[in-house]
Design a protein around this motif. Structure first.
Motif, PDB file in Angstrom:
ATOM      1  N   TYR A 127      -7.161-120.747  34.737  1.00 44.10           N
ATOM      2  CA  TYR A 127      -6.226-119.860  35.326  1.00 44.10           C
ATOM      3  C   TYR A 127      -6.017-118.686  34.362  1.00 44.10           C
ATOM      4  CZ  TYR A 127      -4.861-123.844  38.562  1.00 44.10           C
ATOM      5  OH  TYR A 127      -4.934-124.665  39.303  1.00 44.10           O
ATOM      6  N   ALA A 128      -5.664-117.541  34.869  1.00 46.33           N
ATOM      7  CA  ALA A 128      -5.094-116.388  34.101  1.00 46.33           C
ATOM      8  C   ALA A 128      -4.026-115.852  35.110  1.00 46.33           C
ATOM      9  CB  ALA A 128      -6.044-115.311  34.125  1.00 46.33           C
ATOM     10  N   ILE A 129      -2.827-115.930  34.492  1.00 48.39           N
ATOM     11  CA  ILE A 129      -1.633-115.488  35.153  1.00 48.39           C
ATOM     12  C   ILE A 129      -0.859-114.396  34.706  1.00 48.39           C
ATOM     13  CG2 ILE A 129       0.551-116.684  36.081  1.00 48.39           C
ATOM     14  CD1 ILE A 129      -0.638-119.530  35.184  1.00 48.39           C
ATOM     15  N   LYS A 130      -0.724-113.413  35.336  1.00 47.57           N
ATOM     16  CA  LYS A 130      -0.081-112.259  34.988  1.00 47.57           C
ATOM     17  C   LYS A 130       1.322-112.065  35.438  1.00 47.57           C
ATOM     18  CE  LYS A 130      -0.427-106.963  34.854  1.00 47.57           C
ATOM     19  NZ  LYS A 130      -0.921-105.974  35.569  1.00 47.57           N
ATOM     20  N   TYR A 131       2.176-111.677  34.307  1.00 49.10           N
ATOM     21  CA  TYR A 131       3.607-111.555  34.512  1.00 49.10           C
ATOM     22  C   TYR A 131       3.826-110.102  34.234  1.00 49.10           C
ATOM     23  CZ  TYR A 131       3.883-116.878  34.204  1.00 49.10           C
ATOM     24  OH  TYR A 131       3.838-117.957  34.210  1.00 49.10           O
ATOM     25  N   THR A 132       4.649-109.562  34.982  1.00 56.06           N
ATOM     26  CA  THR A 132       4.880-108.434  34.830  1.00 56.06           C
ATOM     27  C   THR A 132       6.566-108.207  34.703  1.00 56.06           C
ATOM     28  OG1 THR A 132       3.049-107.424  35.734  1.00 56.06           O
ATOM     29  CG2 THR A 132       5.003-105.653  35.691  1.00 56.06           C
ATOM     30  N   LEU A 133       7.305-107.547  33.888  1.00 54.21           N
ATOM     31  CA  LEU A 133       8.762-107.852  33.691  1.00 54.21           C
ATOM     32  C   LEU A 133       9.382-106.260  34.192  1.00 54.21           C
ATOM     33  CD1 LEU A 133       7.761-110.220  31.873  1.00 54.21           C
ATOM     34  CD2 LEU A 133       9.671-109.690  30.550  1.00 54.21           C
ATOM     35  N   ASN A 134      10.629-106.185  34.662  1.00 57.85           N
ATOM     36  CA  ASN A 134      11.301-104.873  34.885  1.00 57.85           C
ATOM     37  C   ASN A 134      12.118-104.379  33.564  1.00 57.85           C
ATOM     38  OD1 ASN A 134      13.632-106.544  34.766  1.00 57.85           O
ATOM     39  ND2 ASN A 134      13.909-106.406  36.836  1.00 57.85           N
ATOM     40  N   GLU A 135      12.719-103.266  33.729  1.00 59.24           N
ATOM     41  CA  GLU A 135      13.467-102.950  32.740  1.00 59.24           C
ATOM     42  C   GLU A 135      14.637-103.699  32.148  1.00 59.24           C
ATOM     43  OE1 GLU A 135      13.308 -99.384  31.403  1.00 59.24           O
ATOM     44  OE2 GLU A 135      11.584 -98.974  32.498  1.00 59.24           O
ATOM     45  N   ALA A 136      15.079-104.742  32.710  1.00 56.64           N
ATOM     46  CA  ALA A 136      16.025-105.644  32.454  1.00 56.64           C
ATOM     47  C   ALA A 136      15.670-106.708  31.962  1.00 56.64           C
ATOM     48  CB  ALA A 136      16.968-105.994  33.612  1.00 56.64           C
ATOM     49  N   GLY A 137      14.194-107.017  31.760  1.00 56.15           N
ATOM     50  CA  GLY A 137      13.314-107.962  30.821  1.00 56.15           C
ATOM     51  C   GLY A 137      13.325-109.260  31.957  1.00 56.15           C
ATOM     52  N   GLU A 138      13.498-108.894  33.113  1.00 50.98           N
ATOM     53  CA  GLU A 138      13.206-110.126  34.191  1.00 50.98           C
ATOM     54  C   GLU A 138      11.968-110.111  34.580  1.00 50.98           C
ATOM     55  OE1 GLU A 138      17.747-109.942  36.215  1.00 50.98           O
ATOM     56  OE2 GLU A 138      16.150-108.502  36.753  1.00 50.98           O
ATOM     57  N   ILE A 139      11.202-111.095  34.935  1.00 51.34           N
ATOM     58  CA  ILE A 139      10.015-111.136  35.514  1.00 51.34           C
ATOM     59  C   ILE A 139      10.249-110.688  37.053  1.00 51.34           C
ATOM     60  CG2 ILE A 139       7.929-112.709  36.184  1.00 51.34           C
ATOM     61  CD1 ILE A 139       8.734-114.466  33.776  1.00 51.34           C
ATOM     62  N   PHE A 140       9.357-109.873  37.665  1.00 54.44           N
ATOM     63  CA  PHE A 140       9.489-109.447  39.032  1.00 54.44           C
ATOM     64  C   PHE A 140       8.071-109.812  39.653  1.00 54.44           C
ATOM     65  CE2 PHE A 140       7.837-105.245  37.324  1.00 54.44           C
ATOM     66  CZ  PHE A 140       7.144-104.867  38.289  1.00 54.44           C
ATOM     67  N   SER A 141       7.100-109.788  38.959  1.00 55.09           N
ATOM     68  CA  SER A 141       5.725-110.204  39.703  1.00 55.09           C
ATOM     69  C   SER A 141       4.919-111.101  38.852  1.00 55.09           C
ATOM     70  CB  SER A 141       5.065-108.793  39.718  1.00 55.09           C
ATOM     71  OG  SER A 141       3.766-109.169  40.060  1.00 55.09           O
ATOM     72  N   GLN A 142       4.567-112.121  39.397  1.00 51.71           N
ATOM     73  CA  GLN A 142       3.583-113.384  38.870  1.00 51.71           C
ATOM     74  C   GLN A 142       2.417-113.042  39.799  1.00 51.71           C
ATOM     75  OE1 GLN A 142       5.188-117.166  37.981  1.00 51.71           O
ATOM     76  NE2 GLN A 142       3.186-118.102  38.013  1.00 51.71           N
ATOM     77  N   LYS A 143       1.234-112.932  39.095  1.00 51.23           N
ATOM     78  CA  LYS A 143      -0.114-112.843  39.921  1.00 51.23           C
ATOM     79  C   LYS A 143      -1.034-113.976  39.452  1.00 51.23           C
ATOM     80  CE  LYS A 143      -3.033-109.424  41.908  1.00 51.23           C
ATOM     81  NZ  LYS A 143      -3.521-108.202  42.081  1.00 51.23           N
TER      82      LYS A 143
END
Length: 169
Positions: A127-143
């Motif tokens: 698995y390769a799991i990409k996490y992207t955080l918003n300006e507030a430091g919250e995870i808004f995307s996991q792929k």
């Protein structure tokens, strides 16, 4: 001439120090991203849904890549249903070995190996799991990237065949 040299030297030092400060801010953001992502990853692997949920943005989405019917983007509620369904395809315990993380700024990529048993037999997927955080430091995307062929054969019990005649020409 001596004054010009001193002023030039001081300007280089000041410029150099300010560049290092910008770098340290980026490094700090990257380290915070790593910390948040690893906390979410570990919570997910340990089934601590409340901890994972506390790290997510309200508009969080999960995407499973591939060509299967389940390969799509899910909202949080849809993701929970999908995860429950995924659990029914497994026999015994879920085993995941963390392999590493690459992070920069507000995104990170976690590498892991799954070690499970499915309805079609042994299921060991990378698995390769990409996490992207918003300006507030919250995870808004996991792929999540994985072998969907392995998922189809080992968890769904489907047979996947290639056309070997095409390679014999």
């Amino acid at each position: 001439m001596k004054k010009i040299f001193i002023l030039f030297s001081l300007s280089l030092i000041v410029t150099s120090c300010s560049d290092k400060q910008v770098m340290s801010e980026k490094e700090l953001l990257t380290e915070q991203t790593k910390k948040t992502v690893l906390k979410a990853f570990n919570a997910q692997m340990e089934g601590k849904i409340d901890i994972m949920k506390s790290l997510l943005a309200d508009d969080f989405t999960f995407t499973l890549t591939g060509q299967l019917d389940i390969s799509k983007t899910y909202t949080w509620e849809e993701y929970l249903k999908f995860a429950g369904y995924f659990g029914t395809l497994l026999k015994g315990e879920i085993g995941v070995d963390y392999k590493g993380i690459l992070a920069e700024g507000r995104s990170a990529l976690v590498f892991a190996e799954g070690r499970m048993e499915g309805v079609g037999g042994k299921y060991e997927n990378d698995y390769a799991i990409k996490y992207t955080l918003n300006e507030a430091g919250e995870i808004f995307s996991q792929k999540e990237y994985l072998s969907d062929i392995l998922l189809a054969t080992q968890l769904y019990g489907q047979e996947v065949c290639g056309d070997k005649k095409s390679f014999e020409k």
